[in-house]
Design an enzyme around this catalytic site. Structure first.
Site, mmCIF file in Angstrom:
data_model
loop_
_atom_site.group_PDB
_atom_site.id
_atom_site.type_symbol
_atom_site.label_atom_id
_atom_site.label_comp_id
_atom_site.label_asym_id
_atom_site.label_seq_id
_atom_site.Cartn_x
_atom_site.Cartn_y
_atom_site.Cartn_z
ATOM 1 N N ARG A 260 -22.198 -5.980 12.615
ATOM 2 C CA ARG A 260 -23.195 -5.375 13.508
ATOM 3 C C ARG A 260 -24.570 -5.371 12.847
ATOM 4 O O ARG A 260 -25.579 -5.674 13.475
ATOM 5 C CB ARG A 260 -22.732 -3.969 13.859
ATOM 6 C CG ARG A 260 -23.629 -3.135 14.736
ATOM 7 C CD ARG A 260 -23.727 -3.645 16.139
ATOM 8 N NE ARG A 260 -24.927 -4.440 16.337
ATOM 9 C CZ ARG A 260 -25.490 -4.695 17.519
ATOM 10 N NH1 ARG A 260 -24.952 -4.233 18.622
ATOM 11 N NH2 ARG A 260 -26.564 -5.416 17.619
ATOM 12 N N HIS B 69 0.809 4.925 -1.931
ATOM 13 C CA HIS B 69 0.177 5.960 -1.111
ATOM 14 C C HIS B 69 1.159 6.709 -0.224
ATOM 15 O O HIS B 69 0.837 7.796 0.263
ATOM 16 C CB HIS B 69 -0.913 5.343 -0.228
ATOM 17 C CG HIS B 69 -2.044 4.735 -1.005
ATOM 18 N ND1 HIS B 69 -3.045 5.491 -1.564
ATOM 19 C CD2 HIS B 69 -2.325 3.446 -1.324
ATOM 20 C CE1 HIS B 69 -3.902 4.685 -2.196
ATOM 21 N NE2 HIS B 69 -3.486 3.442 -2.065
ATOM 22 N N CYS C 126 -27.899 -7.182 14.289
ATOM 23 C CA CYS C 126 -29.173 -6.490 14.479
ATOM 24 C C CYS C 126 -30.281 -7.225 13.721
ATOM 25 O O CYS C 126 -31.375 -7.422 14.239
ATOM 26 C CB CYS C 126 -29.082 -5.046 13.973
ATOM 27 S SG CYS C 126 -28.731 -3.836 15.261
ATOM 28 N N CYS D 112 0.845 -1.200 0.000
ATOM 29 C CA CYS D 112 0.000 0.000 0.000
ATOM 30 C C CYS D 112 0.876 1.244 0.000
ATOM 31 O O CYS D 112 0.644 2.206 -0.734
ATOM 32 C CB CYS D 112 -0.885 0.036 1.247
ATOM 33 S SG CYS D 112 -1.794 -1.464 1.589
#
Lengths: 274, 108
Positions: free
Chosen positions: A231, A93, A235, A89
């Site tokens: 998450r 970058h 839920c 990376c």
């Protein structure tokens, strides 16, 4: 005492005072009104403000916060070359602190080429496949969680600012529709808990506003770092609905909508939650 | 996580007699032995069962850990700085592995 010494003494006192106020600003659990500092913006309250004092203390201490184990892994991935191109990376970058500051505040973004949204996990895997010639990381793997948390952590403290203008608009609308759509055996929509009843109790738990500025989050229940889509799946299962796949269009659209709801709150990644 | 990475935070320097706090964290699943996999088979227990700290070879802190301890155990303790040297931290795994980290401390 000379004037100089006096002035210095006064300054010292002032500094001590400032530190005390900052310390007292967050987390006085003595029943008085708590001032949440950056964790409350207007009516928006980060999940931090619903967490217990001990959980907040874990998040506040970068050493005690177990999520930093994943961040170290993410930092390694950032520097390590992989794939056919033999690039890391960092080769494209550069320094993560510079290259990534503020990047996470804008995601998910609209990706012209694919004609749909792209969140950070998908962006990372896009880079791996297209630029590095490497195999994409699996969803919810330690590697993907680590690098995602590492990338988002570079924007820590910056306010979430996703755009829903232009081509992203229809996806935001789909996300909104998902958020307000009743589903599952319990026939409940996201809004019923996180908008209509935020702050009230569901059995022994306090419902939060469902702000997403701290993901990936170290959940004590999971005993690991977990993504926003995990998450979502949790839920959905709670209301006995069939969960969608990690990285599915439905969840990425929902991610845009929920992230837009969190606009203005500071990025907390990696947060610690119950 | 595949690779075990212990983390230790200890001051590099301390005054003689000073009380210093040492914080440690290690990534470990701490599998309790109470859980079952999707096939209904018990997942065997694998935890870190003992954590020992020595200063120049002399034990200064130790604790036993049990199956109810959460994953990624965080242990912090206080130490009275009385001599310079190497603090060695060892975590003992149920499978016999030992994870180690060392920090030197200078007491003046």
């Amino acid at each position: 005492m000379t004037t100089k010494a006096l002035a210095r003494g006064a300054l010292g006192l002032l500094a001590a005072g400032a530190v005390l106020t900052a310390g007292a600003a967050i987390g006085s659990d003595d029943g008085t009104r708590i001032h949440w500092g950056p964790y409350k913006v207007g009516d928006k309250r980060s999940g931090y403000t619903y967490a217990g004092a001990q959980t907040r203390a874990m998040q506040d201490d970068d050493f005690q916060n177990p999520a930093f184990l994943w961040l170290e892994r993410g930092a390694d991935i950032w520097e390590t070359a992989a794939g056919e191109a033999g690039k890391a990376c960092a080769d494209c970058h550069g320094e993560a602190e510079e290259a990534l500051a503020g990047v996470a505040t804008r995601y998910p973004i609209h990706d012209e080429a694919r004609g749909k949204l792209m969140n950070i996990e998908q962006r990372i895997n896009w880079c791996r496949e297209e630029q590095m010639g490497a195999a994409p990381f699996k969803w919810e793997s330690e590697d993907l969680l680590g690098i995602t948390a590492f990338v988002k952590n570079q924007s820590k403290g910056m306010p979430v600012a996703v755009s829903i203008d232009g081509p992203a608009r229809p996806f935001w609308e789909q996300g909104k529709a998902f958020y307000e759509q009743r589903r599952g055996q319990l026939d409940m929509a996201c809004t019923h808990c996180h908008v209509d009843h935020a702050g009230t109790m569901i059995r022994a738990e306090t419902l939060s506003q469902g702000q997403v500025n701290g993901f990936p989050t170290y959940r004590l229940k999971w005993q690991t770092l977990g993504s926003l889509h995990r998450r979502f799946r949790g839920c959905n299962k709670n209301i006995r609905a069939e969960p969608y796949a990690y990285g599915s269009d439905e969840y990425v659209n929902l991610e845009l909508y929920t992230t837009w709801r969190s606009n203005g709150l500071p990025i907390e990644t990696p947060s610690v939650r119950k | 996580m595949a690779k075990i990475r212990p983390r230790v935070k200890a001051p590099k320097k301390a005054a003689m007699g000073e009380i210093i706090e040492i914080k440690t964290l290690i990534n470990h699943a701490m599998e309790s032995g109470q859980r079952k996999d999707s096939g209904g088979n018990t997942i065997p227990r694998q935890i870190i069962n003992r954590f020992v700290v020595t200063l120049n070879g002399r034990e200064v802190f130790s604790t036993d850990l049990f199956p109810s301890v959460s994953a990624n155990p965080y242990v912090a303790f206080f130490l009275k700085a009385e001599e310079s040297g190497d603090l060695t931290f060892t975590w003992h795994d149920d499978d016999g592995s030992v994870y180690e980290d060392t920090k030197s401390i200078e007491v003046a």
